[in-house]
Design an enzyme around this catalytic site. Structure first.
Site, mmCIF file in Angstrom:
data_model
loop_
_atom_site.group_PDB
_atom_site.id
_atom_site.type_symbol
_atom_site.label_atom_id
_atom_site.label_comp_id
_atom_site.label_asym_id
_atom_site.label_seq_id
_atom_site.Cartn_x
_atom_site.Cartn_y
_atom_site.Cartn_z
ATOM 1 N N SER A 119 0.835 -1.202 0.000
ATOM 2 C CA SER A 119 0.000 0.000 0.000
ATOM 3 C C SER A 119 0.865 1.245 0.000
ATOM 4 O O SER A 119 0.363 2.330 -0.240
ATOM 5 C CB SER A 119 -0.935 -0.003 1.213
ATOM 6 O OG SER A 119 -0.195 -0.090 2.403
ATOM 7 N N HIS A 140 -2.965 -3.396 -5.916
ATOM 8 C CA HIS A 140 -3.296 -3.098 -4.521
ATOM 9 C C HIS A 140 -4.775 -3.366 -4.242
ATOM 10 O O HIS A 140 -5.651 -2.689 -4.773
ATOM 11 C CB HIS A 140 -2.944 -1.623 -4.232
ATOM 12 C CG HIS A 140 -3.182 -1.227 -2.819
ATOM 13 N ND1 HIS A 140 -3.591 0.031 -2.444
ATOM 14 C CD2 HIS A 140 -3.068 -1.931 -1.669
ATOM 15 C CE1 HIS A 140 -3.710 0.082 -1.136
ATOM 16 N NE2 HIS A 140 -3.408 -1.098 -0.641
ATOM 17 N N GLU A 152 -6.230 -1.202 -7.207
ATOM 18 C CA GLU A 152 -5.407 -0.171 -7.833
ATOM 19 C C GLU A 152 -4.283 -0.867 -8.611
ATOM 20 O O GLU A 152 -3.495 -1.618 -8.021
ATOM 21 C CB GLU A 152 -4.791 0.761 -6.779
ATOM 22 C CG GLU A 152 -5.795 1.657 -6.085
ATOM 23 C CD GLU A 152 -5.156 2.557 -5.027
ATOM 24 O OE1 GLU A 152 -5.458 3.760 -5.017
ATOM 25 O OE2 GLU A 152 -4.369 2.076 -4.193
ATOM 26 N N ASN A 190 -4.961 5.754 -0.594
ATOM 27 C CA ASN A 190 -4.321 6.150 0.662
ATOM 28 C C ASN A 190 -3.896 7.618 0.661
ATOM 29 O O ASN A 190 -3.838 8.235 1.723
ATOM 30 C CB ASN A 190 -3.134 5.240 0.981
ATOM 31 C CG ASN A 190 -3.609 3.931 1.593
ATOM 32 O OD1 ASN A 190 -4.734 3.831 2.049
ATOM 33 N ND2 ASN A 190 -2.755 2.926 1.585
HETATM 34 N N1 CAA Z 1 -15.709 -13.594 1.928
HETATM 35 C C1 CAA Z 1 -16.879 -13.344 1.326
HETATM 36 N N2 CAA Z 1 -17.790 -12.491 1.829
HETATM 37 C C2 CAA Z 1 -17.499 -11.875 2.974
HETATM 38 C C3 CAA Z 1 -16.294 -12.062 3.655
HETATM 39 C C4 CAA Z 1 -15.373 -12.973 3.081
HETATM 40 N N3 CAA Z 1 -14.182 -13.231 3.639
HETATM 41 N N4 CAA Z 1 -16.299 -11.272 4.774
HETATM 42 C C5 CAA Z 1 -17.473 -10.612 4.780
HETATM 43 N N5 CAA Z 1 -18.193 -10.985 3.714
HETATM 44 C C6 CAA Z 1 -19.521 -10.510 3.319
HETATM 45 C C7 CAA Z 1 -20.568 -10.993 4.306
HETATM 46 O O1 CAA Z 1 -21.001 -12.284 3.958
HETATM 47 C C8 CAA Z 1 -21.649 -9.961 4.118
HETATM 48 O O2 CAA Z 1 -22.417 -10.321 2.987
HETATM 49 P P1 CAA Z 1 -24.003 -10.065 2.944
HETATM 50 O O3 CAA Z 1 -24.233 -8.655 3.430
HETATM 51 O O4 CAA Z 1 -24.332 -10.230 1.509
HETATM 52 O O5 CAA Z 1 -24.578 -11.090 3.846
HETATM 53 C C9 CAA Z 1 -20.889 -8.693 3.768
HETATM 54 O O6 CAA Z 1 -19.568 -9.093 3.379
HETATM 55 C C10 CAA Z 1 -20.795 -7.723 4.912
HETATM 56 O O7 CAA Z 1 -20.193 -8.372 6.012
HETATM 57 P P2 CAA Z 1 -20.748 -8.218 7.504
HETATM 58 O O8 CAA Z 1 -22.248 -8.328 7.521
HETATM 59 O O9 CAA Z 1 -19.961 -9.150 8.355
HETATM 60 O O10 CAA Z 1 -20.322 -6.762 7.996
HETATM 61 P P3 CAA Z 1 -20.734 -5.303 7.581
HETATM 62 O O11 CAA Z 1 -22.021 -5.219 6.840
HETATM 63 O O12 CAA Z 1 -20.587 -4.545 8.847
HETATM 64 O O13 CAA Z 1 -19.580 -4.869 6.571
HETATM 65 C C11 CAA Z 1 -17.399 -4.212 5.969
HETATM 66 C C12 CAA Z 1 -18.248 -5.004 6.929
HETATM 67 C C13 CAA Z 1 -17.546 -4.788 4.557
HETATM 68 C C14 CAA Z 1 -15.961 -4.379 6.441
HETATM 69 C C15 CAA Z 1 -17.868 -2.721 5.961
HETATM 70 O O14 CAA Z 1 -17.925 -2.247 7.275
HETATM 71 C C16 CAA Z 1 -16.933 -1.829 5.160
HETATM 72 O O15 CAA Z 1 -17.047 -1.743 3.943
HETATM 73 N N6 CAA Z 1 -16.020 -1.096 5.871
HETATM 74 C C17 CAA Z 1 -15.026 -0.234 5.233
HETATM 75 C C18 CAA Z 1 -13.854 -1.080 4.806
HETATM 76 C C19 CAA Z 1 -12.834 -0.269 4.090
HETATM 77 O O16 CAA Z 1 -12.940 0.922 3.877
HETATM 78 N N7 CAA Z 1 -11.770 -0.970 3.668
HETATM 79 C C20 CAA Z 1 -10.684 -0.350 2.999
HETATM 80 C C21 CAA Z 1 -9.652 -0.028 4.017
HETATM 81 S S1 CAA Z 1 -8.283 0.779 3.278
HETATM 82 C C22 CAA Z 1 -7.281 -0.464 2.758
HETATM 83 O O17 CAA Z 1 -7.517 -1.620 2.926
HETATM 84 C C23 CAA Z 1 -6.113 -0.034 1.992
HETATM 85 C C24 CAA Z 1 -4.858 0.197 2.690
HETATM 86 O O18 CAA Z 1 -3.851 0.126 2.031
HETATM 87 C C25 CAA Z 1 -4.769 0.589 4.092
#
Ligand code: CAA
Length: 286
Positions: A119, A140, A152, A190
């Site tokens: 990242s 990424h 990305e 980022n």
């Molecule tokens: N495989 C398949 N599906 C999965 C899964 C996996 N490993 N983990 C979760 N899911 C699915 C679940 O089955 C669920 O599906 P349905 O809604 O269809 O039933 C869905 O994902 C949502 O999961 P949850 O219900 O457990 O949780 P949620 O609704 O609270 O969502 C989240 C969780 C997707 C993490 C959400 O909160 C979110 O989008 N958060 C923001 C995450 C984000 O911004 N990530 C980027 C971070 S920056 C980065 O990563 C880059 C870097 O370099 C730092």
């Protein structure tokens, strides 16, 4: 080149998420890590996710069995010799990454692609230690990989158009939407996300509002799925700090200067969800 056989080095949260996604997309996946226990932990995560998806009726028992058959765990990187692409997903430190790029360059077919999920580290430095600079790029992914739709594609001045096109097609196979970014610190996401997270920490340091209220404000006021403190804990405070430092070094804008509180949290080992404690406490829910 159509990618069918992929190698992933690193079975942590991101590596196992990419492996899960690729196997579900019908690709043959080789997955490795430095030691059997890390590999087992990654496999446990993937099998757990497939179990969850089966329970929810998203995958049949037969599909889970097919996915498992496509996933090949190994500790021997020589088995990657025939891969079309290798994705590096190891620790975010320069020297181990450069060593791995050198090693894989010697193992892979000359036409295979070699990409990094970093990242924040420069892709150009990884390309420079290989004899295939036109076939090196960043790829990424975002956490959680199976859910987040973006990837990305990061190109250096020597990444070829053909490599970028292959990576575009590969991203689509994985069900992801690619964007193309130049190899500059932070790429696109980022570069925008880090100053937002750091600003939230500064607001809290200044006493503008509580962490909980800042999170609620951004969740309900802008429909973000998580507020900034929950997201920083989710990403990892060490990862957030490291990304801030790398971007600040290349782009010394005060918006990227890590706040003192973030440094202190990391010094104390409060790294977020993964360590049980970050801005919030996850020890009971763990
Ligand atoms: N495989 C398949 N599906 C999965 C899964 C996996 N490993 N983990 C979760 N899911 C699915 C679940 O089955 C669920 O599906 P349905 O809604 O269809 O039933 C869905 O994902 C949502 O999961 P949850 O219900 O457990 O949780 P949620 O609704 O609270 O969502 C989240 C969780 C997707 C993490 C959400 O909160 C979110 O989008 N958060 C923001 C995450 C984000 O911004 N990530 C980027 C971070 S920056 C980065 O990563 C880059 C870097 O370099 C730092």
């Amino acid at each position: 080149m159509a990618i069918q056989k992929i190698g992933i080095v690193g079975a942590g949260l991101m590596g196992s998420g990419i492996a899960q996604t690729a196997a579900q997309a019908g690709l043959d996946v080789w997955l490795s890590d430095a030691a059997q226990e890390f590999l087992d932990r990654g496999l446990g995560r993937i099998h757990g996710a497939w179990g969850m998806l089966q329970t929810k009726g998203r995958l049949t028992e037969e599909q889970v069995a097919q996915n498992k058959a496509r996933l090949h765990p190994t500790l021997a990187l020589e088995e990657y010799a025939d891969c079309d692409i290798v994705i590096e997903v190891i620790i975010e430190q320069k020297e181990p990454k450069l060593a791995l790029f050198r090693q894989m360059d010697g193992i892979l077919r000359p036409d295979a692609l070699l990409v990094s999920n970093t990242s924040s580290l420069p892709i150009t430095e990884m390309a420079a230690v290989t004899g295939r600079r036109d076939k090196v790029a960043g790829l990424h992914f975002f956490n959680p990989v199976p859910v987040m739709k973006l990837v990305e594609i990061v190109r250096t001045v020597e990444t070829s158009d053909a490599t970028v096109e292959t990576l575009r097609a590969f991203s689509a196979t994985l069900g992801k939407t690619p964007i193309i970014a130049k190899d500059t610190a932070g790429f696109v996401v980022n570069f925008l996300l880090i100053p937002y997270l750091l600003s939230a920490i500064r607001m809290y340091e200044h006493g503008t509002a509580t962490m909980e209220d800042i999170d609620t404000a951004m969740q309900l006021g802008t429909s973000y799925p998580m507020g900034p403190f929950t997201l920083a804990d989710y990403v990892g405070l060490d990862t957030t700090l490291y990304a801030a430092e790398v971007i600040y070094a290349e782009n010394p804008d005060p918006a990227y200067a890590p706040p003192a509180l973030l440094r202190r949290m990391v010094t104390l080992g409060r790294l977020g969800r993964k360590s049980g404690q970050g801005f919030y406490d996850y020890r009971e829910t763990k």
